[in-house]
Design a protein around this motif. Structure first.
Motif, short mmCIF file in Angstrom:
data_model
loop_
_atom_site.label_atom_id
_atom_site.label_comp_id
_atom_site.label_asym_id
_atom_site.label_seq_id
_atom_site.Cartn_x
_atom_site.Cartn_y
_atom_site.Cartn_z
N GLY A 204 36.59 35.89 26.48
CA GLY A 204 36.12 34.87 25.56
C GLY A 204 36.64 33.50 25.98
O GLY A 204 36.45 33.08 27.11
N ARG A 205 37.31 32.86 25.07
CA ARG A 205 37.84 31.52 25.36
C ARG A 205 39.03 31.64 26.31
O ARG A 205 39.92 32.45 26.11
CB ARG A 205 38.25 30.83 24.06
CG ARG A 205 37.09 30.72 23.08
CD ARG A 205 37.46 29.94 21.84
NE ARG A 205 36.38 29.98 20.86
CZ ARG A 205 35.27 29.26 20.92
NH1 ARG A 205 35.11 28.42 21.93
NH2 ARG A 205 34.34 29.36 20.00
N ARG A 206 39.00 30.82 27.34
CA ARG A 206 40.06 30.86 28.35
C ARG A 206 41.39 30.43 27.74
O ARG A 206 41.47 29.47 26.99
CB ARG A 206 39.72 29.96 29.53
CG ARG A 206 40.67 30.10 30.71
CD ARG A 206 40.29 29.14 31.81
NE ARG A 206 38.95 29.42 32.32
CZ ARG A 206 38.69 30.30 33.27
NH1 ARG A 206 39.68 31.00 33.81
NH2 ARG A 206 37.45 30.50 33.68
N ARG A 207 42.43 31.17 28.07
CA ARG A 207 43.77 30.86 27.57
C ARG A 207 44.63 30.38 28.74
O ARG A 207 44.86 31.13 29.69
CB ARG A 207 44.38 32.09 26.92
CG ARG A 207 45.75 31.85 26.31
CD ARG A 207 46.27 33.13 25.69
NE ARG A 207 47.54 32.94 25.02
CZ ARG A 207 48.26 33.91 24.46
NH1 ARG A 207 47.81 35.16 24.51
NH2 ARG A 207 49.40 33.65 23.88
N PHE A 208 45.07 29.15 28.64
CA PHE A 208 45.87 28.54 29.71
C PHE A 208 45.10 28.65 31.03
O PHE A 208 43.93 28.32 31.12
CB PHE A 208 47.26 29.16 29.79
CG PHE A 208 47.98 29.19 28.47
CD1 PHE A 208 48.25 28.00 27.78
CD2 PHE A 208 48.36 30.38 27.88
CE1 PHE A 208 48.91 28.02 26.56
CE2 PHE A 208 49.02 30.41 26.67
CZ PHE A 208 49.29 29.23 26.00
N SER A 209 45.74 29.18 32.06
CA SER A 209 45.08 29.31 33.36
C SER A 209 44.75 30.77 33.67
O SER A 209 44.44 31.11 34.82
CB SER A 209 45.99 28.76 34.46
OG SER A 209 47.23 29.46 34.48
N LEU A 210 44.78 31.63 32.64
CA LEU A 210 44.51 33.05 32.86
C LEU A 210 43.04 33.27 33.18
O LEU A 210 42.16 32.60 32.63
CB LEU A 210 44.88 33.85 31.61
CG LEU A 210 46.37 33.89 31.24
CD1 LEU A 210 46.57 34.60 29.91
CD2 LEU A 210 47.16 34.60 32.34
N PRO A 211 42.74 34.20 34.08
CA PRO A 211 41.34 34.48 34.41
C PRO A 211 40.60 35.13 33.24
O PRO A 211 41.21 35.77 32.38
CB PRO A 211 41.44 35.44 35.60
CG PRO A 211 42.78 36.09 35.45
CD PRO A 211 43.68 35.05 34.85
N VAL A 212 39.30 34.95 33.22
CA VAL A 212 38.45 35.57 32.20
C VAL A 212 37.94 36.89 32.77
O VAL A 212 37.23 36.91 33.79
CB VAL A 212 37.26 34.65 31.84
CG1 VAL A 212 36.35 35.32 30.83
CG2 VAL A 212 37.79 33.32 31.30
N THR A 213 38.31 38.00 32.13
CA THR A 213 38.02 39.31 32.71
C THR A 213 37.51 40.31 31.66
O THR A 213 37.69 40.12 30.46
CB THR A 213 39.28 39.92 33.37
OG1 THR A 213 40.31 40.05 32.37
CG2 THR A 213 39.78 39.05 34.50
N MET A 214 36.92 41.36 32.16
CA MET A 214 36.54 42.53 31.37
C MET A 214 36.50 43.71 32.33
O MET A 214 36.77 43.56 33.52
CB MET A 214 35.19 42.33 30.68
CG MET A 214 34.02 42.17 31.62
SD MET A 214 32.42 42.19 30.80
CE MET A 214 32.32 43.90 30.28
N ALA A 215 36.15 44.89 31.82
CA ALA A 215 36.12 46.08 32.68
C ALA A 215 34.94 46.96 32.31
O ALA A 215 34.42 46.90 31.19
CB ALA A 215 37.43 46.86 32.55
N VAL A 216 34.54 47.76 33.27
CA VAL A 216 33.54 48.80 33.04
C VAL A 216 34.11 50.11 33.56
O VAL A 216 34.51 50.19 34.73
CB VAL A 216 32.20 48.49 33.73
CG1 VAL A 216 31.24 49.68 33.61
CG2 VAL A 216 31.56 47.24 33.13
N LEU A 217 34.18 51.10 32.70
CA LEU A 217 34.65 52.42 33.11
C LEU A 217 33.43 53.26 33.47
O LEU A 217 32.54 53.47 32.65
CB LEU A 217 35.45 53.08 31.98
CG LEU A 217 36.14 54.40 32.32
CD1 LEU A 217 37.50 54.50 31.61
CD2 LEU A 217 35.29 55.60 31.93
#
Length: 232
Positions: A204-217
């Protein structure tokens, strides 16, 4: 050759043929008894015997009628759709990116580990695939009260335990294959004691410099694997 059709034809021939033979034999017996009465005159001792051809004649007619009844195969239960891909995300905080929706469009189910942000996001995710979501610490509105803080669900033969914060995962993970959590916005994927611990990060909304990620199993014939997606 259609074996089912052959079986139905055989059923028809045997049932109808048996019915005709029974009716013919009953009629012959009835005529024989009637002839005895004609030759020897009325005999009350023979009266009861007339019930036999009458009953068997009715049985024969029933067999003929049954032969005309089309056999109906029992309906097969509709097979449940196979779950092969499960989209896993967390911490959308009110923002559902189009790239995330494109990834989820190819998934058979969706898991959201909390901090959803808006009720509309639940509807959009649910339109992609069956949705399994938990309430995060920032989901305080009335709509979020209907969500559980933790859930256990089995998808594609894989047993998931889903909670927003890792600290609320119970020590006893009996019959659990994958633990899904969020909250930290940091991607994490590690197996411990035969249990996969997965934090998909935040998409969702970027936090600090953390990458925006998700996963698919992705579930295969020999197990499953997790594919990480970094959203640009």
């Amino acid at each position: 050759m259609n074996r089912k059709k052959t079986d139905r034809d055989l059923y028809y021939l045997v049932t109808r043929g048996t019915g005709i033979v029974v009716c013919a034999a009953s009629l012959a017996l009835f005529l024989y008894l009637l002839r005895i009465l004609t030759v020897h005159g009325p005999d009350l001792t023979l009266a009861g015997f007339f019930l036999v051809p009458m009953i068997t004649f009715v049985i024969g007619l029933l067999l003929i009628k049954l032969s005309n009844v089309e056999t109906i195969e029992p309906s097969k239960k509709e097979a449940k759709p196979m779950v092969r891909k499960i989209g896993i995300l967390s911490d959308t905080h009110g923002l559902l990116r189009q790239e995330v929706l494109r990834i989820l469009a190819n998934c058979d189910a969706v898991i959201h580990a909390g901090d959803i942000g808006r009720e509309e996001i639940l509807r959009e995710l649910g339109a992609c695939a069956p949705l399994y979501a938990v309430r995060g610490n920032n989901d305080r509105e009335d709509w979020a009260k209907e969500l559980d803080e933790r859930i256990c669900v089995e998808l594609g033969g894989i047993r998931f335990f889903v909670v927003h914060e890792k600290r609320f995962v119970p020590k006893d993970l009996h019959d659990t294959d994958v633990v899904v959590f969020g909250h930290s916005h940091q991607y994490f994927c590690e197996t411990k004691d035969d249990v996969l611990w997965l934090n998909p990060g935040s998409c969702g909304r970027r936090r600090f410099s953390l990458p925006v990620t998700m996963a698919v199993l992705e579930i295969g014939d020999n197990g499953f694997e997790v594919v990480k997606y970094t959203i640009s």
